[in-house]
Design a protein around this motif. Structure first.
Motif, mmCIF file in Angstrom:
data_model
loop_
_atom_site.group_PDB
_atom_site.id
_atom_site.type_symbol
_atom_site.label_atom_id
_atom_site.label_comp_id
_atom_site.label_asym_id
_atom_site.label_seq_id
_atom_site.Cartn_x
_atom_site.Cartn_y
_atom_site.Cartn_z
ATOM 1 N N THR A 1 -44.077 -8.222 -18.437
ATOM 2 C CA THR A 1 -45.386 -8.047 -17.474
ATOM 3 C C THR A 1 -44.977 -6.981 -16.329
ATOM 4 O OG1 THR A 1 -46.769 -9.698 -18.580
ATOM 5 C CG2 THR A 1 -47.616 -8.617 -16.301
ATOM 6 N N ALA A 2 -44.040 -7.680 -15.826
ATOM 7 C CA ALA A 2 -43.456 -6.766 -14.478
ATOM 8 C C ALA A 2 -42.999 -5.330 -15.052
ATOM 9 C CB ALA A 2 -42.440 -7.731 -13.882
ATOM 10 N N GLU A 3 -42.288 -5.153 -16.133
ATOM 11 C CA GLU A 3 -41.879 -4.070 -16.641
ATOM 12 C C GLU A 3 -42.912 -3.180 -16.936
ATOM 13 O OE1 GLU A 3 -39.378 -2.311 -20.544
ATOM 14 O OE2 GLU A 3 -38.894 -4.296 -19.751
ATOM 15 N N GLN A 4 -44.044 -3.620 -17.627
ATOM 16 C CA GLN A 4 -45.392 -2.984 -17.942
ATOM 17 C C GLN A 4 -45.896 -2.310 -16.512
ATOM 18 O OE1 GLN A 4 -47.266 -5.906 -20.357
ATOM 19 N NE2 GLN A 4 -47.641 -4.070 -21.645
ATOM 20 N N LEU A 5 -45.816 -2.873 -15.530
ATOM 21 C CA LEU A 5 -46.360 -2.812 -14.194
ATOM 22 C C LEU A 5 -45.559 -1.757 -13.503
ATOM 23 C CD1 LEU A 5 -47.832 -6.053 -13.119
ATOM 24 C CD2 LEU A 5 -49.132 -4.319 -13.811
ATOM 25 N N GLY A 6 -44.340 -1.553 -13.727
ATOM 26 C CA GLY A 6 -43.335 -0.759 -13.191
ATOM 27 C C GLY A 6 -42.905 -1.435 -12.034
ATOM 28 N N ALA A 7 -42.879 -2.842 -12.154
ATOM 29 C CA ALA A 7 -42.581 -3.790 -11.176
ATOM 30 C C ALA A 7 -41.111 -4.425 -11.344
ATOM 31 C CB ALA A 7 -43.636 -4.832 -10.708
ATOM 32 N N THR A 8 -40.253 -3.704 -12.050
ATOM 33 C CA THR A 8 -39.040 -4.341 -12.595
ATOM 34 C C THR A 8 -38.232 -5.025 -11.488
ATOM 35 O OG1 THR A 8 -37.805 -2.378 -12.377
ATOM 36 C CG2 THR A 8 -38.723 -2.768 -14.575
ATOM 37 N N GLY A 9 -38.524 -4.972 -10.056
ATOM 38 C CA GLY A 9 -37.768 -5.637 -9.098
ATOM 39 C C GLY A 9 -38.306 -7.053 -8.959
ATOM 40 N N ILE A 10 -39.448 -7.522 -10.034
ATOM 41 C CA ILE A 10 -39.631 -8.728 -9.850
ATOM 42 C C ILE A 10 -38.950 -9.736 -11.040
ATOM 43 C CG2 ILE A 10 -41.691 -10.536 -10.230
ATOM 44 C CD1 ILE A 10 -43.584 -8.664 -8.919
ATOM 45 N N GLN A 11 -38.158 -10.669 -10.767
ATOM 46 C CA GLN A 11 -37.405 -11.201 -11.623
ATOM 47 C C GLN A 11 -37.498 -12.745 -11.385
ATOM 48 O OE1 GLN A 11 -33.447 -9.622 -11.204
ATOM 49 N NE2 GLN A 11 -33.811 -7.975 -12.348
ATOM 50 N N VAL A 12 -38.144 -13.462 -12.288
ATOM 51 C CA VAL A 12 -37.994 -14.908 -12.521
ATOM 52 C C VAL A 12 -37.116 -15.500 -13.087
ATOM 53 C CG1 VAL A 12 -39.645 -16.759 -12.791
ATOM 54 C CG2 VAL A 12 -40.695 -14.958 -11.733
ATOM 55 N N LEU A 13 -36.039 -16.138 -12.474
ATOM 56 C CA LEU A 13 -34.729 -16.514 -13.218
ATOM 57 C C LEU A 13 -34.752 -17.918 -13.397
ATOM 58 C CD1 LEU A 13 -32.445 -13.949 -11.273
ATOM 59 C CD2 LEU A 13 -33.440 -13.743 -13.479
ATOM 60 N N ARG A 14 -35.488 -18.576 -12.519
ATOM 61 C CA ARG A 14 -35.593 -20.051 -12.731
ATOM 62 C C ARG A 14 -36.889 -20.524 -11.964
ATOM 63 N NH1 ARG A 14 -31.431 -22.249 -8.025
ATOM 64 N NH2 ARG A 14 -32.335 -21.168 -6.118
ATOM 65 N N LYS A 15 -37.284 -21.748 -12.250
ATOM 66 C CA LYS A 15 -38.469 -22.420 -11.648
ATOM 67 C C LYS A 15 -38.335 -22.657 -10.023
ATOM 68 C CE LYS A 15 -39.830 -24.977 -15.767
ATOM 69 N NZ LYS A 15 -40.258 -26.151 -16.255
ATOM 70 N N VAL A 16 -39.358 -22.900 -9.344
ATOM 71 C CA VAL A 16 -39.402 -22.973 -7.934
ATOM 72 C C VAL A 16 -39.267 -24.539 -7.685
ATOM 73 C CG1 VAL A 16 -40.888 -22.579 -5.976
ATOM 74 C CG2 VAL A 16 -40.852 -20.889 -7.775
ATOM 75 N N TYR A 17 -38.589 -24.674 -6.539
ATOM 76 C CA TYR A 17 -38.351 -26.227 -6.178
ATOM 77 C C TYR A 17 -38.324 -26.402 -4.684
ATOM 78 C CZ TYR A 17 -33.318 -25.126 -5.301
ATOM 79 O OH TYR A 17 -32.375 -24.519 -4.723
ATOM 80 N N VAL A 18 -38.629 -27.383 -4.244
ATOM 81 C CA VAL A 18 -38.591 -27.871 -2.861
ATOM 82 C C VAL A 18 -37.562 -28.554 -2.610
ATOM 83 C CG1 VAL A 18 -39.856 -28.760 -1.087
ATOM 84 C CG2 VAL A 18 -40.985 -27.308 -2.590
#
Length: 150
Positions: free
Chosen positions: A15-32
């Motif tokens: 989806t990020a690629e389709q938007l031209g937003a390739t700078g968004i990369q989700v590599l792992r889950k979020v944690y606190v």
């Protein structure tokens, strides 16, 4: 994390690629407190330019990737952010910033938009390497002064 599970990391990247937003990369889950994926050492990433591309689609729907109902829902959710410590710290209450803030131990950011009129919006994204919010506040105020809503 539930959203990452639902959308999948691969789906988010596509989806990020389709938007031209390739700078968004989700590599792992979020944690606190407990890292849910300790074997993945790379952090998630997002550039200001990528967040602008993402919000451009939320505002305009120009690429048709989101339904009108989805865009309206996101607009409603982003309008619920009650943080007034960053871009909109000095905004008059009559100007609503539809945004999402974020912080880690070494960075802070804000990204979103406000409407100039029915057909135009100002989209902003800022990320800084520390948790002092003054640079984002100053930038938000400067942009507001340049592009005041009518």
């Amino acid at each position: 994390n539930q959203l990452i599970d639902l959308a999948t990391k691969e789906g988010i990247a596509h989806t990020a690629e389709q938007l031209g937003a390739t700078g968004i990369q989700v590599l792992r889950k979020v944690y606190v407190h407990v890292n849910s994926e300790p074997e993945i050492v790379e952090r998630n990433r997002g550039s200001a330019a990528a967040f602008i591309a993402l919000y451009r689609e939320v505002v305009s729907g120009r690429l048709g990737l989101l339904t009108e109902a989805s865009r309206a829902h996101l607009h409603e959710l982003l309008g619920l952010c009650h943080s007034h410590s960053r871009f909109n710290a000095r905004f008059p209450r009559s100007v609503t910033l539809f945004h999402k803030t974020g912080s880690t131990s070494d960075s802070s950011g804000d990204a979103g938009y406000y409407f100039l009129d029915d057909d135009h919006a100002v989209i902003m994204a800022g990320i800084q390497d520390f948790r002092a919010f003054m640079p984002l506040q100053t930038l938000g105020w400067t942009i507001l002064q340049q592009f005041m809503p009518r």
